[in-house]
Write a protein that holds these residues in place. Structure first.
Motif, PDB file in Angstrom:
ATOM      1  N   VAL A   9       0.827  -1.209   0.000  1.00  0.00           N
ATOM      2  CA  VAL A   9       0.000   0.000   0.000  1.00  0.00           C
ATOM      3  C   VAL A   9       0.861   1.258   0.000  1.00  0.00           C
ATOM      4  O   VAL A   9       1.823   1.359   0.757  1.00  0.00           O
ATOM      5  N   LYS A  10       0.476   2.216  -0.853  1.00  0.00           N
ATOM      6  CA  LYS A  10       1.076   3.547  -0.834  1.00  0.00           C
ATOM      7  C   LYS A  10      -0.057   4.551  -0.707  1.00  0.00           C
ATOM      8  O   LYS A  10      -1.032   4.490  -1.457  1.00  0.00           O
ATOM      9  N   LEU A  11       0.056   5.449   0.250  1.00  0.00           N
ATOM     10  CA  LEU A  11      -0.957   6.499   0.393  1.00  0.00           C
ATOM     11  C   LEU A  11      -0.700   7.580  -0.639  1.00  0.00           C
ATOM     12  O   LEU A  11       0.435   8.027  -0.818  1.00  0.00           O
ATOM     13  N   LYS A  12      -1.781   7.999  -1.321  1.00  0.00           N
ATOM     14  CA  LYS A  12      -1.670   9.006  -2.370  1.00  0.00           C
ATOM     15  C   LYS A  12      -2.721  10.079  -2.157  1.00  0.00           C
ATOM     16  O   LYS A  12      -3.879   9.776  -1.870  1.00  0.00           O
ATOM     17  N   SER A  13      -2.313  11.323  -2.317  1.00  0.00           N
ATOM     18  CA  SER A  13      -3.271  12.434  -2.271  1.00  0.00           C
ATOM     19  C   SER A  13      -2.983  13.426  -3.395  1.00  0.00           C
ATOM     20  O   SER A  13      -3.426  14.568  -3.342  1.00  0.00           O
ATOM     21  N   ASP A  14      -2.263  12.979  -4.420  1.00  0.00           N
ATOM     22  CA  ASP A  14      -1.940  13.826  -5.561  1.00  0.00           C
ATOM     23  C   ASP A  14      -3.208  14.183  -6.339  1.00  0.00           C
ATOM     24  O   ASP A  14      -4.203  13.458  -6.283  1.00  0.00           O
ATOM     25  N   SER A  15      -3.154  15.255  -7.104  1.00  0.00           N
ATOM     26  CA  SER A  15      -4.307  15.639  -7.921  1.00  0.00           C
ATOM     27  C   SER A  15      -4.536  14.654  -9.071  1.00  0.00           C
ATOM     28  O   SER A  15      -5.644  14.526  -9.575  1.00  0.00           O
ATOM     29  N   LEU A  16      -3.478  13.956  -9.479  1.00  0.00           N
ATOM     30  CA  LEU A  16      -3.575  12.906 -10.487  1.00  0.00           C
ATOM     31  C   LEU A  16      -2.949  11.634  -9.905  1.00  0.00           C
ATOM     32  O   LEU A  16      -1.795  11.645  -9.481  1.00  0.00           O
ATOM     33  N   ILE A  17      -3.716  10.565  -9.887  1.00  0.00           N
ATOM     34  CA  ILE A  17      -3.203   9.285  -9.393  1.00  0.00           C
ATOM     35  C   ILE A  17      -3.123   8.356 -10.605  1.00  0.00           C
ATOM     36  O   ILE A  17      -4.134   8.074 -11.246  1.00  0.00           O
ATOM     37  N   VAL A  18      -1.913   7.913 -10.920  1.00  0.00           N
ATOM     38  CA  VAL A  18      -1.660   7.183 -12.162  1.00  0.00           C
ATOM     39  C   VAL A  18      -1.193   5.761 -11.866  1.00  0.00           C
ATOM     40  O   VAL A  18      -0.348   5.538 -10.998  1.00  0.00           O
ATOM     41  N   PHE A  19      -1.761   4.820 -12.621  1.00  0.00           N
ATOM     42  CA  PHE A  19      -1.272   3.447 -12.656  1.00  0.00           C
ATOM     43  C   PHE A  19      -0.835   3.196 -14.094  1.00  0.00           C
ATOM     44  O   PHE A  19      -1.572   3.499 -15.037  1.00  0.00           O
ATOM     45  N   SER A  20       0.356   2.646 -14.284  1.00  0.00           N
ATOM     46  CA  SER A  20       0.816   2.346 -15.642  1.00  0.00           C
ATOM     47  C   SER A  20       1.654   1.082 -15.643  1.00  0.00           C
ATOM     48  O   SER A  20       2.274   0.726 -14.635  1.00  0.00           O
ATOM     49  N   GLU A  21       1.641   0.417 -16.775  1.00  0.00           N
ATOM     50  CA  GLU A  21       2.424  -0.800 -16.962  1.00  0.00           C
ATOM     51  C   GLU A  21       2.626  -0.969 -18.461  1.00  0.00           C
ATOM     52  O   GLU A  21       1.656  -1.011 -19.211  1.00  0.00           O
ATOM     53  N   LYS A  22       3.860  -1.031 -18.864  1.00  0.00           N
ATOM     54  CA  LYS A  22       4.199  -1.120 -20.284  1.00  0.00           C
ATOM     55  C   LYS A  22       3.512   0.013 -21.030  1.00  0.00           C
ATOM     56  O   LYS A  22       3.749   1.169 -20.737  1.00  0.00           O
ATOM     57  N   LYS A  23       2.596  -0.285 -21.956  1.00  0.00           N
ATOM     58  CA  LYS A  23       1.953   0.760 -22.750  1.00  0.00           C
ATOM     59  C   LYS A  23       0.567   1.140 -22.235  1.00  0.00           C
ATOM     60  O   LYS A  23      -0.097   1.986 -22.808  1.00  0.00           O
ATOM     61  N   SER A  24       0.109   0.528 -21.163  1.00  0.00           N
ATOM     62  CA  SER A  24      -1.218   0.810 -20.611  1.00  0.00           C
ATOM     63  C   SER A  24      -1.110   1.795 -19.456  1.00  0.00           C
ATOM     64  O   SER A  24      -0.187   1.716 -18.651  1.00  0.00           O
ATOM     65  N   LYS A  25      -2.096   2.698 -19.378  1.00  0.00           N
ATOM     66  CA  LYS A  25      -2.053   3.714 -18.327  1.00  0.00           C
ATOM     67  C   LYS A  25      -3.470   4.194 -18.027  1.00  0.00           C
ATOM     68  O   LYS A  25      -4.286   4.358 -18.927  1.00  0.00           O
ATOM     69  N   ILE A  26      -3.750   4.408 -16.749  1.00  0.00           N
ATOM     70  CA  ILE A  26      -5.014   5.012 -16.329  1.00  0.00           C
ATOM     71  C   ILE A  26      -4.696   6.098 -15.312  1.00  0.00           C
ATOM     72  O   ILE A  26      -3.814   5.935 -14.469  1.00  0.00           O
ATOM     73  N   THR A  27      -5.419   7.212 -15.424  1.00  0.00           N
ATOM     74  CA  THR A  27      -5.223   8.345 -14.517  1.00  0.00           C
ATOM     75  C   THR A  27      -6.546   8.665 -13.831  1.00  0.00           C
ATOM     76  O   THR A  27      -7.563   8.860 -14.501  1.00  0.00           O
ATOM     77  N   PHE A  28      -6.515   8.715 -12.512  1.00  0.00           N
ATOM     78  CA  PHE A  28      -7.679   9.112 -11.725  1.00  0.00           C
ATOM     79  C   PHE A  28      -7.501  10.567 -11.303  1.00  0.00           C
ATOM     80  O   PHE A  28      -6.448  10.930 -10.786  1.00  0.00           O
ATOM     81  N   LEU A  29      -8.525  11.361 -11.527  1.00  0.00           N
ATOM     82  CA  LEU A  29      -8.485  12.769 -11.127  1.00  0.00           C
ATOM     83  C   LEU A  29      -8.869  12.888  -9.655  1.00  0.00           C
ATOM     84  O   LEU A  29      -9.858  12.302  -9.218  1.00  0.00           O
ATOM     85  N   ASN A  30      -8.105  13.667  -8.919  1.00  0.00           N
ATOM     86  CA  ASN A  30      -8.315  13.848  -7.488  1.00  0.00           C
ATOM     87  C   ASN A  30      -8.115  15.329  -7.146  1.00  0.00           C
ATOM     88  O   ASN A  30      -7.187  15.689  -6.422  1.00  0.00           O
ATOM     89  N   PRO A  31      -8.987  16.211  -7.668  1.00  0.00           N
ATOM     90  CA  PRO A  31      -8.774  17.652  -7.503  1.00  0.00           C
ATOM     91  C   PRO A  31      -8.832  18.136  -6.058  1.00  0.00           C
ATOM     92  O   PRO A  31      -8.246  19.169  -5.728  1.00  0.00           O
ATOM     93  N   ASP A  32      -9.522  17.398  -5.193  1.00  0.00           N
ATOM     94  CA  ASP A  32      -9.626  17.801  -3.779  1.00  0.00           C
ATOM     95  C   ASP A  32      -8.509  17.223  -2.922  1.00  0.00           C
ATOM     96  O   ASP A  32      -8.504  17.417  -1.704  1.00  0.00           O
ATOM     97  N   HIS A  33      -7.597  16.508  -3.540  1.00  0.00           N
ATOM     98  CA  HIS A  33      -6.454  15.905  -2.845  1.00  0.00           C
ATOM     99  C   HIS A  33      -6.887  14.996  -1.689  1.00  0.00           C
ATOM    100  O   HIS A  33      -6.271  14.990  -0.625  1.00  0.00           O
ATOM    101  N   ASN A  34      -7.970  14.236  -1.919  1.00  0.00           N
ATOM    102  CA  ASN A  34      -8.385  13.245  -0.931  1.00  0.00           C
ATOM    103  C   ASN A  34      -7.313  12.158  -0.842  1.00  0.00           C
ATOM    104  O   ASN A  34      -6.555  11.952  -1.786  1.00  0.00           O
TER     105      ASN A  34
END
Length: 122
Positions: A9-34
């Motif tokens: 587990v890594k705690l994240k509160s960035d405005s963009l939370i990104v998971f990527s692997e090789k050529k695949s990537k997804i970005t979750f928007l977190n504008p409130d820095h939850n």
């Protein structure tokens, strides 16, 4: 319920939370820095002998909402099975928590046919 080791587990509160692997990537928007728990499922929470599992899980610390992520090259059936099996293995922390699954493909998009419709129903 499977315990999630702290090392996964890594705690994240960035405005963009990104998971990527090789050529695949997804970005979750977190504008409130939850604060979210970014959990490495494959190779940390579960190993090869544990069967199908998705790559990552993003979980809201405050609401326990869960976002399951599978980053794939193109096998949509396998992606759905990995997501489904992980969701079954990791029940929600709190009753009523929102649970969503995302399959991200690097080089293909499942065709809009009966196979895709069956996947969407799962």
């Amino acid at each position: 319920m499977k315990d999630i080791p702290a090392r996964c587990v890594k705690l994240k509160s960035d405005s963009l939370i990104v998971f990527s692997e090789k050529k695949s990537k997804i970005t979750f928007l977190n504008p409130d820095h939850n604060t979210y728990r970014a959990i490495q499922v494959d190779g940390c929470v579960f190993n090869a002998e544990d069967g199908h599992k998705c790559d990552n899980l993003l979980e809201s610390v405050e609401y326990a909402d869960q976002y399951f992520v599978e980053l794939k090259g193109g096998d949509s059936n396998k992606a759905v099975e990995q997501l489904k099996d992980t969701i079954d293995k990791l029940p929600p922390r709190l009753a009523g928590a929102k649970r969503m699954a995302f399959a991200v493909f690097s080089n293909t998009c499942p065709k809009n046919d009966t196979k895709r419709q069956a996947i969407e129903k799962k």
